[in-house]
Design a protein around this motif. Structure first.
Motif, PDB file in Angstrom:
ATOM      1  N   ALA A  51       0.929  -1.085  -0.047  1.00  0.00           N
ATOM      2  CA  ALA A  51       0.100   0.032   0.081  1.00  0.00           C
ATOM      3  C   ALA A  51       0.728   1.064  -0.064  1.00  0.00           C
ATOM      4  CB  ALA A  51      -1.049  -0.162   1.228  1.00  0.00           C
ATOM      5  N   TRP A  52       0.188   2.290  -0.147  1.00  0.00           N
ATOM      6  CA  TRP A  52       1.047   3.807  -0.207  1.00  0.00           C
ATOM      7  C   TRP A  52      -0.079   4.626   0.694  1.00  0.00           C
ATOM      8  CZ3 TRP A  52       5.610   5.621  -1.964  1.00  0.00           C
ATOM      9  CH2 TRP A  52       5.721   6.887  -1.986  1.00  0.00           C
ATOM     10  N   LEU A  53       0.514   5.150   1.738  1.00  0.00           N
ATOM     11  CA  LEU A  53      -0.181   5.894   2.550  1.00  0.00           C
ATOM     12  C   LEU A  53       0.271   7.520   2.486  1.00  0.00           C
ATOM     13  CD1 LEU A  53      -2.031   6.505   5.000  1.00  0.00           C
ATOM     14  CD2 LEU A  53      -0.405   5.859   6.531  1.00  0.00           C
ATOM     15  N   ARG A  54      -0.757   8.208   2.143  1.00  0.00           N
ATOM     16  CA  ARG A  54      -0.686   9.496   1.839  1.00  0.00           C
ATOM     17  C   ARG A  54      -1.511  10.447   2.811  1.00  0.00           C
ATOM     18  NH1 ARG A  54      -2.554  11.173  -4.201  1.00  0.00           N
ATOM     19  NH2 ARG A  54      -0.364  11.079  -4.637  1.00  0.00           N
ATOM     20  N   ALA A  55      -1.023  11.353   3.342  1.00  0.00           N
ATOM     21  CA  ALA A  55      -1.856  12.381   4.225  1.00  0.00           C
ATOM     22  C   ALA A  55      -1.947  13.681   3.567  1.00  0.00           C
ATOM     23  CB  ALA A  55      -0.888  12.686   5.712  1.00  0.00           C
ATOM     24  N   ASN A  56      -3.184  14.303   3.622  1.00  0.00           N
ATOM     25  CA  ASN A  56      -3.509  15.742   3.050  1.00  0.00           C
ATOM     26  C   ASN A  56      -3.933  16.533   4.400  1.00  0.00           C
ATOM     27  OD1 ASN A  56      -4.162  17.740   1.397  1.00  0.00           O
ATOM     28  ND2 ASN A  56      -6.246  16.885   1.420  1.00  0.00           N
ATOM     29  N   MET A  57      -3.034  17.472   4.627  1.00  0.00           N
ATOM     30  CA  MET A  57      -3.297  18.377   5.728  1.00  0.00           C
ATOM     31  C   MET A  57      -3.167  19.901   5.225  1.00  0.00           C
ATOM     32  SD  MET A  57      -3.987  16.340   8.177  1.00  0.00           S
ATOM     33  CE  MET A  57      -3.685  17.049   9.790  1.00  0.00           C
TER      34      MET A  57
ATOM     35  N   LEU B 137      -3.994  11.361  14.897  1.00  0.00           N
ATOM     36  CA  LEU B 137      -3.985  10.063  14.171  1.00  0.00           C
ATOM     37  C   LEU B 137      -2.557  10.199  13.126  1.00  0.00           C
ATOM     38  CD1 LEU B 137      -5.174   7.445  13.119  1.00  0.00           C
ATOM     39  CD2 LEU B 137      -6.462   8.941  11.212  1.00  0.00           C
ATOM     40  N   LEU B 138      -2.534  11.515  12.697  1.00  0.00           N
ATOM     41  CA  LEU B 138      -1.250  11.622  11.969  1.00  0.00           C
ATOM     42  C   LEU B 138      -0.005  11.273  12.489  1.00  0.00           C
ATOM     43  CD1 LEU B 138       0.125  12.164   8.931  1.00  0.00           C
ATOM     44  CD2 LEU B 138      -0.189  14.698   9.648  1.00  0.00           C
TER      45      LEU B 138
ATOM     46  N   LEU C  58      -3.916   4.619  -0.076  1.00  0.00           N
ATOM     47  CA  LEU C  58      -4.646   5.072   1.340  1.00  0.00           C
ATOM     48  C   LEU C  58      -4.694   6.601   1.363  1.00  0.00           C
ATOM     49  CD1 LEU C  58      -2.852   2.197   3.554  1.00  0.00           C
ATOM     50  CD2 LEU C  58      -5.132   1.973   1.939  1.00  0.00           C
ATOM     51  N   LEU C  59      -5.435   7.284   1.818  1.00  0.00           N
ATOM     52  CA  LEU C  59      -5.474   8.845   2.174  1.00  0.00           C
ATOM     53  C   LEU C  59      -5.956   8.940   3.628  1.00  0.00           C
ATOM     54  CD1 LEU C  59      -5.267  11.842   1.405  1.00  0.00           C
ATOM     55  CD2 LEU C  59      -7.465  11.600   0.171  1.00  0.00           C
ATOM     56  N   THR C  60      -5.148   9.607   4.382  1.00  0.00           N
ATOM     57  CA  THR C  60      -5.612   9.939   5.648  1.00  0.00           C
ATOM     58  C   THR C  60      -5.677  11.607   5.722  1.00  0.00           C
ATOM     59  OG1 THR C  60      -5.161  10.112   8.049  1.00  0.00           O
ATOM     60  CG2 THR C  60      -3.303  10.011   6.453  1.00  0.00           C
ATOM     61  N   GLU C  61      -6.731  11.996   6.312  1.00  0.00           N
ATOM     62  CA  GLU C  61      -7.031  13.315   6.595  1.00  0.00           C
ATOM     63  C   GLU C  61      -6.957  13.698   7.885  1.00  0.00           C
ATOM     64  OE1 GLU C  61     -10.062  13.319   2.668  1.00  0.00           O
ATOM     65  OE2 GLU C  61     -10.903  13.533   4.589  1.00  0.00           O
ATOM     66  N   GLY C  62      -6.314  13.039   8.630  1.00  0.00           N
ATOM     67  CA  GLY C  62      -6.120  13.368   9.983  1.00  0.00           C
ATOM     68  C   GLY C  62      -7.262  12.585  11.005  1.00  0.00           C
TER      69      GLY C  62
END
Length: 257
Positions: A39-45, A197-198, A189-193
């Motif tokens: 997987a590839w985990l990306r965060a957007n903040m 969590l980040l 994967l995308l996390t927006e916080g």
């Protein structure tokens, strides 16, 4: 909008102005390489100039229309959006919707019509009567630990959510969460916080990319940073992948070296 980095041809100016969704989707396409989990985990903040991740509890006051277009683009590319329970409560999360602009691209990539939402929660103190759980286009996932309250697990399942146990104790273990999602074919994967969590993803060493909007505002006060939790023993270095600019906002991508 203009690209500041990487610069492919400094003589070109046609890219300036408002970018279409196809251009943004190309700019933010997931890389072909993946980590050991597949997987590839990306965060957007988003952050203010003085490091605030929110103003009066919400990110919207430091955001912009273009930031929200990028927010929508990142969702349009993802298999699943991972979000913390507190952010669900504060931001009033709703199910992701199918968007015509991304339908062909998602179909070609073998994706469903919209990303799933995966809510990370230890205590399961969530309102399972909300549309996020009862009427999503794609069933919502709830990621929790083995000692989560049984009544909360039942409530989540009764509402139609799929519960994944990805921790031996009360909390979610980020590497197990990433692996569990990848095993279900959810590799983008995308996390927006939120920030807590980040911080957990960073501390666990599973974050592959950070998409950070730097907002040209100052807030002062005592707002959270984009990552708020225990620090790491040795700071991890990321490499700058791209920078876009519009109206003083910087839209950056940093990737794990």
């Amino acid at each position: 909008m203009r690209r500041l980095f990487p610069v492919t041809d400094e003589t070109l100016s046609a890219a300036e102005g408002e970018w279409g969704l196809d251009e943004l989707a190309d700019a933010y396409a997931y890389p072909k390489e993946r980590g050991p989990s597949g997987a590839w985990l990306r965060a957007n903040m988003v952050s203010s100039l003085d490091g605030a991740a929110q103003h009066e509890g919400r990110s919207q006051p430091i955001s912009s229309d273009t930031d929200m277009r990028i927010f929508g683009t990142l969702r349009g590319l993802a298999d699943v959006v991972i979000v913390g329970a507190e952010t669900v409560r504060l931001e009033g999360y709703r199910p992701a919707r199918a968007r015509e602009a991304f339908a062909e691209r998602r179909a070609a990539a073998g994706q469903g019509p919209a990303p799933a939402i995966a809510v990370v929660s230890a205590g399961l103190n969530l309102d399972f009567s909300l549309p996020l759980f009862t009427s999503p286009l794609v069933p919502t996932l709830v990621l929790t630990g083995a000692t989560a309250p049984l009544d909360g697990i039942r409530a989540a399942r009764d509402a139609g959510a799929e519960v994944l146990i990805v921790g031996d104790g009360a909390v979610v273990e980020p590497p197990r969460a990433v692996r569990a999602l990848a095993e279900r074919g959810l590799t983008r994967l995308l996390t927006e916080g939120g920030p807590r969590l980040l911080a957990q993803f960073i501390a666990a060493g599973v974050l592959d990319e950070l998409c950070l909007t730097v907002s040209p505002v100052l807030t002062a006060g005592r707002a959270q940073r984009i990552a708020d939790g225990p620090g790491v023993a040795v700071p991890e270095r990321f490499a700058l992948a791209s920078v876009l600019e519009e109206a003083g906002f910087l839209f950056t991508q940093y990737r794990r070296i």
